[in-house]
Design an enzyme around this catalytic site. Structure first.
Site, PDB file in Angstrom:
ATOM      1  N   SER A   1      38.067  44.126  32.046  1.00 56.26           N
ATOM      2  CA  SER A   1      37.205  45.309  31.932  1.00 56.26           C
ATOM      3  C   SER A   1      37.487  46.252  33.093  1.00 56.26           C
ATOM      4  CB  SER A   1      35.718  44.908  32.058  1.00 56.26           C
ATOM      5  OG  SER A   1      35.369  43.874  31.168  1.00 56.26           O
TER       6      SER A   1
ATOM      7  N   ASN B   1      36.686  49.831  39.212  1.00 57.33           N
ATOM      8  CA  ASN B   1      37.193  48.494  39.524  1.00 57.33           C
ATOM      9  C   ASN B   1      37.760  47.862  38.259  1.00 57.33           C
ATOM     10  OD1 ASN B   1      37.446  45.983  41.022  1.00 57.33           O
ATOM     11  ND2 ASN B   1      35.625  45.235  39.954  1.00 57.33           N
TER      12      ASN B   1
ATOM     13  N   HIS C   1      38.181  44.161  36.459  1.00 53.99           N
ATOM     14  CA  HIS C   1      37.648  42.805  36.580  1.00 53.99           C
ATOM     15  C   HIS C   1      38.209  41.942  35.439  1.00 53.99           C
ATOM     16  CE1 HIS C   1      34.904  39.652  37.739  1.00 53.99           C
ATOM     17  NE2 HIS C   1      34.620  39.493  36.460  1.00 53.99           N
TER      18      HIS C   1
ATOM     19  N   ASP D   1      30.100  43.631  40.080  1.00 53.22           N
ATOM     20  CA  ASP D   1      30.668  43.678  38.721  1.00 53.22           C
ATOM     21  C   ASP D   1      29.630  44.107  37.682  1.00 53.22           C
ATOM     22  OD1 ASP D   1      33.109  42.770  39.775  1.00 53.22           O
ATOM     23  OD2 ASP D   1      32.517  40.684  39.557  1.00 53.22           O
TER      24      ASP D   1
HETATM   25  C1  GRF Z   1      43.417  41.210  38.786  1.00 46.17           C
HETATM   26  O1  GRF Z   1      43.358  40.188  37.855  1.00 46.17           O
HETATM   27  C2  GRF Z   1      42.118  41.962  38.847  1.00 46.17           C
HETATM   28  O2  GRF Z   1      41.436  41.959  37.632  1.00 46.17           O
HETATM   29  C3  GRF Z   1      41.323  41.171  39.853  1.00 46.17           C
HETATM   30  O3  GRF Z   1      42.268  40.782  40.817  1.00 46.17           O
HETATM   31  C4  GRF Z   1      43.549  40.670  40.203  1.00 46.17           C
HETATM   32  C5  GRF Z   1      44.497  41.475  41.040  1.00 46.17           C
HETATM   33  O4  GRF Z   1      45.826  41.254  40.682  1.00 46.17           O
HETATM   34  N1  GRF Z   1      40.229  41.952  40.353  1.00 46.17           N
HETATM   35  P1  GRF Z   1      46.974  42.102  41.349  1.00 46.17           P
HETATM   36  O5  GRF Z   1      46.797  42.008  42.867  1.00 46.17           O
HETATM   37  O6  GRF Z   1      46.855  43.505  40.884  1.00 46.17           O
HETATM   38  O7  GRF Z   1      48.237  41.451  40.910  1.00 46.17           O
END
Ligand code: GRF
Length: 210
Positions: A133, A104, A106, A142
């Protein structure tokens, strides 16, 4: 040898999905995306997947979806599951079935600021640094072992939008990197720890900006 197979979960814009697709096209990532799954019909990322000839699936997570999803995923022989802005928590049964194969991204320097509104929280708590991360997924939100992080210094007049945009740029560097390490068999999740080339990572790898 057959190509490495990934499934990507999204909920929204899919800019990280697009970046992963671009990294496949440039041959930096030697893998295929065999399916993009979204919990949201309106996710812009679905269009990005379709434009690139990738099969898509929308799931209704308000329903009892998990047995059906697990059943369907059996057909895909997946090597890696990538949560790329997927806003739902996958149930324990899913996480356990694919243990060691789910990563994932985050938007915070974990373990700081798990959950939502990370940019706001980083500003409110007057952090010196914020960032992103990539981590292996466990059933703790997370909370799985962190593989790699990238950071940005918070400026005096920073705001959420500016911070979010810098964090996205960091994500576009560290996510493909972590995926590449997984595809090339450098990283593994064992006993809730991350191993890099068979050595346990005592702390996440810090990615310095280019
Ligand atoms: C990213 O900031 C990711 O870290 C979080 O959700 C956002 C997704 O952005 N989990 P995108 O849809 O890839 O533009």
């Amino acid at each position: 040898m057959s190509r490495f197979r990934s499934i990507i979960f999204i909920s929204g814009n899919g800019s990280n999905l697009q970046n992963i697709i671009d990294n496949i096209k440039s041959d930096y990532l030697k893998m295929d995306i065999v399916l993009v799954i979204s919990d949201n019909y309106e996710a812009k990322g679905l269009k990005k997947a379709k434009e690139n000839g990738i099969e898509t699936l929308v799931i209704n997570t308000s329903d009892k979806y998990i047995d059906e999803l697990l059943h369907l995923m059996n057909n895909y022989k997946v090597d890696l599951i990538i949560l790329s802005g997927f806003m739902k928590i996958l149930p324990k049964v899913f996480v356990e079935k694919y243990y060691g194969k789910i990563i994932n991204i985050h938007p915070s320097l974990l373990p700081k600021f798990k959950g939502l509104n990370t940019h706001k929280k980083a500003l409110a708590s007057k952090e010196r640094y914020h960032g992103a991360s990539v981590h292996f997924v466990t059933s703790e939100l997370d909370g799985g072992p962190v593989i790699v992080q990238g950071k940005t210094e918070i400026q005096e007049n920073d705001n959420e939008d500016a911070l979010k945009s810098r964090v996205h740029q960091i994500e576009y560097n560290i996510f493909p990197l972590a995926i590449k390490w997984f595809v090339e068999n450098h990283i593994k999740q064992i006993d809730n720890k991350c191993f890099f080339d068979n050595e346990v990572l005592e702390c996440p790898i810090e990615h310095l900006s280019d």
